[in-house]
Design a protein around this motif. Structure first.
Motif, mmCIF file in Angstrom:
data_model
loop_
_atom_site.group_PDB
_atom_site.id
_atom_site.type_symbol
_atom_site.label_atom_id
_atom_site.label_comp_id
_atom_site.label_asym_id
_atom_site.label_seq_id
_atom_site.Cartn_x
_atom_site.Cartn_y
_atom_site.Cartn_z
ATOM 1 N N LEU A 2 -4.940 -1.923 -7.574
ATOM 2 C CA LEU A 2 -4.024 -1.496 -7.293
ATOM 3 C C LEU A 2 -3.286 -2.121 -5.956
ATOM 4 O O LEU A 2 -3.222 -3.322 -5.888
ATOM 5 N N LYS A 3 -1.766 -1.182 -6.238
ATOM 6 C CA LYS A 3 -0.530 -1.951 -5.149
ATOM 7 C C LYS A 3 -0.284 -1.171 -4.892
ATOM 8 O O LYS A 3 0.929 -1.962 -3.582
ATOM 9 N N ALA A 4 -0.664 0.052 -4.765
ATOM 10 C CA ALA A 4 0.177 1.326 -3.769
ATOM 11 C C ALA A 4 -0.845 2.375 -4.014
ATOM 12 O O ALA A 4 -1.610 2.409 -3.535
ATOM 13 N N VAL A 5 -0.368 3.284 -2.820
ATOM 14 C CA VAL A 5 -1.591 3.885 -2.476
ATOM 15 C C VAL A 5 -0.537 5.071 -2.385
ATOM 16 O O VAL A 5 0.838 5.366 -1.629
ATOM 17 N N VAL A 6 -0.526 6.382 -2.081
ATOM 18 C CA VAL A 6 0.404 8.173 -2.256
ATOM 19 C C VAL A 6 -0.861 8.698 -2.020
ATOM 20 O O VAL A 6 -2.201 8.856 -2.046
ATOM 21 N N THR A 7 -0.938 9.434 -0.538
ATOM 22 C CA THR A 7 -1.668 10.372 -0.167
ATOM 23 C C THR A 7 -0.910 11.160 0.445
ATOM 24 O O THR A 7 -0.229 11.753 0.674
ATOM 25 N N ASP A 8 -1.556 12.912 0.128
ATOM 26 C CA ASP A 8 -1.753 13.836 1.142
ATOM 27 C C ASP A 8 -1.582 14.001 2.008
ATOM 28 O O ASP A 8 -1.983 13.434 2.628
ATOM 29 N N LEU A 9 -1.307 15.007 3.713
ATOM 30 C CA LEU A 9 -1.074 14.874 4.701
ATOM 31 C C LEU A 9 -1.714 16.133 5.478
ATOM 32 O O LEU A 9 -3.197 15.492 5.542
ATOM 33 N N ASP A 10 -2.016 17.571 4.784
ATOM 34 C CA ASP A 10 -2.171 18.233 5.740
ATOM 35 C C ASP A 10 -3.773 18.236 5.030
ATOM 36 O O ASP A 10 -3.640 18.488 3.418
ATOM 37 N N GLY A 11 -4.969 18.276 5.341
ATOM 38 C CA GLY A 11 -6.285 18.230 5.100
ATOM 39 C C GLY A 11 -6.769 17.100 4.871
ATOM 40 O O GLY A 11 -7.594 16.853 4.472
ATOM 41 N N VAL A 32 0.237 -1.022 5.403
ATOM 42 C CA VAL A 32 1.458 -1.507 5.187
ATOM 43 C C VAL A 32 1.563 -3.119 5.894
ATOM 44 O O VAL A 32 2.395 -3.376 4.972
ATOM 45 N N ASP A 33 0.769 -3.767 7.047
ATOM 46 C CA ASP A 33 0.697 -4.536 6.998
ATOM 47 C C ASP A 33 1.147 -5.606 6.687
ATOM 48 O O ASP A 33 1.278 -6.871 6.208
ATOM 49 N N ALA A 34 0.088 -4.740 5.819
ATOM 50 C CA ALA A 34 -0.355 -6.453 4.140
ATOM 51 C C ALA A 34 0.014 -6.085 3.337
ATOM 52 O O ALA A 34 -0.555 -7.166 2.441
ATOM 53 N N GLY A 35 0.993 -5.778 3.362
ATOM 54 C CA GLY A 35 2.694 -5.680 2.544
ATOM 55 C C GLY A 35 2.154 -4.571 1.272
ATOM 56 O O GLY A 35 2.589 -4.413 -0.041
ATOM 57 N N VAL A 36 1.444 -3.296 1.409
ATOM 58 C CA VAL A 36 0.398 -2.275 0.351
ATOM 59 C C VAL A 36 1.694 -0.899 0.747
ATOM 60 O O VAL A 36 1.688 -0.478 1.509
ATOM 61 N N PRO A 37 2.346 -0.500 0.279
ATOM 62 C CA PRO A 37 3.389 0.414 0.033
ATOM 63 C C PRO A 37 2.433 1.699 0.285
ATOM 64 O O PRO A 37 1.083 1.668 -0.026
ATOM 65 N N VAL A 38 2.921 2.683 1.214
ATOM 66 C CA VAL A 38 2.144 4.191 1.358
ATOM 67 C C VAL A 38 3.318 4.816 1.142
ATOM 68 O O VAL A 38 4.217 4.948 1.963
ATOM 69 N N VAL A 39 2.757 5.909 0.358
ATOM 70 C CA VAL A 39 4.015 7.210 0.114
ATOM 71 C C VAL A 39 3.178 8.025 0.690
ATOM 72 O O VAL A 39 1.914 8.808 0.320
ATOM 73 N N LEU A 40 3.755 9.115 1.695
ATOM 74 C CA LEU A 40 3.755 10.583 2.036
ATOM 75 C C LEU A 40 3.883 11.664 0.975
ATOM 76 O O LEU A 40 4.695 11.621 1.008
ATOM 77 N N ALA A 41 3.183 12.213 0.641
ATOM 78 C CA ALA A 41 3.508 13.363 -0.576
ATOM 79 C C ALA A 41 2.861 14.282 0.443
ATOM 80 O O ALA A 41 1.422 14.535 0.638
ATOM 81 N N SER A 42 3.485 15.692 -0.287
ATOM 82 C CA SER A 42 3.509 16.975 0.723
ATOM 83 C C SER A 42 4.141 18.017 0.415
ATOM 84 O O SER A 42 5.180 18.049 -0.147
ATOM 85 N N GLY A 43 3.806 19.566 1.020
ATOM 86 C CA GLY A 43 4.767 20.221 -0.032
ATOM 87 C C GLY A 43 6.164 20.225 1.383
ATOM 88 O O GLY A 43 7.091 21.078 1.027
ATOM 89 N N GLY A 177 -6.501 12.953 -2.564
ATOM 90 C CA GLY A 177 -5.859 14.357 -1.651
ATOM 91 C C GLY A 177 -6.726 15.364 -1.194
ATOM 92 O O GLY A 177 -8.005 14.963 -1.171
ATOM 93 N N ASP A 178 -6.746 16.584 -0.866
ATOM 94 C CA ASP A 178 -7.934 17.582 -0.990
ATOM 95 C C ASP A 178 -6.786 19.134 -1.408
ATOM 96 O O ASP A 178 -8.055 19.843 -1.845
ATOM 97 N N SER A 179 -6.257 19.005 -1.824
ATOM 98 C CA SER A 179 -5.491 21.190 -2.399
ATOM 99 C C SER A 179 -4.906 20.488 -3.678
ATOM 100 O O SER A 179 -5.388 19.933 -4.147
ATOM 101 N N GLU A 180 -5.028 21.415 -4.533
ATOM 102 C CA GLU A 180 -5.123 21.942 -5.395
ATOM 103 C C GLU A 180 -4.130 21.601 -5.440
ATOM 104 O O GLU A 180 -3.268 20.666 -6.869
ATOM 105 N N ASN A 181 -3.062 21.559 -5.617
ATOM 106 C CA ASN A 181 -1.389 21.206 -5.249
ATOM 107 C C ASN A 181 -2.174 18.671 -5.229
ATOM 108 O O ASN A 181 -0.950 19.403 -6.010
#
Length: 232
Positions: A2-11, A32-43, A177-181
């Motif tokens: 794996l090279k990156a993380v994408v994560t939901d926010l609320d919940g 992030v400090d280890a060089g792994v990009p983290v993307v916030l994905a939200s409504g 994530g946690d929601s249907e979206n």
């Protein structure tokens, strides 16, 4: 790997009262400090996500408006998917429908949205979906608001487009994530995971479901998959 993380926010990064988890923030900063990009994905809107990115410490890569907008880093161009005009057409039909029942809708930050239309969850999401069933727009119930989004535009579709801008592919991502979206995003990623409070859709799509809920579940997932990351 794996090279990156994408994560939901609320919940997902918050607790049940929508307070952001400090343990989740620490886990993101370690990545992030280890060089792994983290993307916030939200409504949420871009401006809301920008504030969170700055305060948490990510590079500003985001998916907003449930996939309607996305951007690689703070200095990247905001990409807009879908057709907001179609969402407005759907909104006006919904507004007229509920007005006949004596119910008024409350818009959320229309001046800061570029792809979807969002309003307060004070009417039935199911009834809302029925009203626009013949339109190329779907009603997305996030549990916090009702969003109108053009058909085919999801967090998953945005992940595919954003990954290309990052010189990655969706298989390189751990999605949480946690929601249907979040379901399509979890399904498209190389590894999809859901926190313990997730609803059935993302749970069914996930390779792993955390025992813990909310932000603690996010930390559990990151710890489980941390050995699979190739630091960049």
């Amino acid at each position: 790997m794996l090279k990156a993380v994408v994560t939901d926010l609320d919940g997902t990064l918050t607790d049940r009262r929508r307070r952001i988890s400090t343990a989740a923030i620490e886990a993101i900063r370690n990545l992030v400090d280890a060089g792994v990009p983290v993307v916030l994905a939200s409504g949420n809107t871009t401006c809301s996500l920008d504030i969170l990115c700055k305060m948490i410490g990510t590079d500003g890569s985001i998916i907003g408006e449930n996939g309607g907008v996305y951007r690689y880093r703070f200095d990247g161009k905001l990409q807009v998917a879908g057709r907001q005009e179609a969402c407005w057409d759907a909104y006006h039909r919904i507004e007229e429908h509920f007005a006949e029942e004596g119910k008024a809708l409350t818009l959320y930050s229309p001046e800061n949205r570029f792809a979807d239309v969002a309003f307060a969850r004070t009417v039935s999401p199911a009834e809302t979906a029925e009203v626009i069933a013949d339109m190329p727009v779907r009603a997305v119930d996030t549990g916090f608001a009702i969003h109108l989004q053009y058909d085919g535009v999801t967090k998953g579709s945005a992940l595919a487009e954003l990954a290309a801008l990052m010189d990655l592919v969706p298989d390189d991502f751990l999605a949480i994530g946690d929601s249907e979206n979040d379901t399509e995003m979890i399904r498209r990623a190389g590894v999809g995971a859901a926190v313990g409070n997730a609803v059935p859709g993302p749970m069914a799509a996930a390779e792993y479901v955390a025992e813990k809920k909310y932000g603690e579940g996010f930390v559990e997932i990151v710890r489980k998959y941390r050995p699979y990351f190739l630091e960049r």
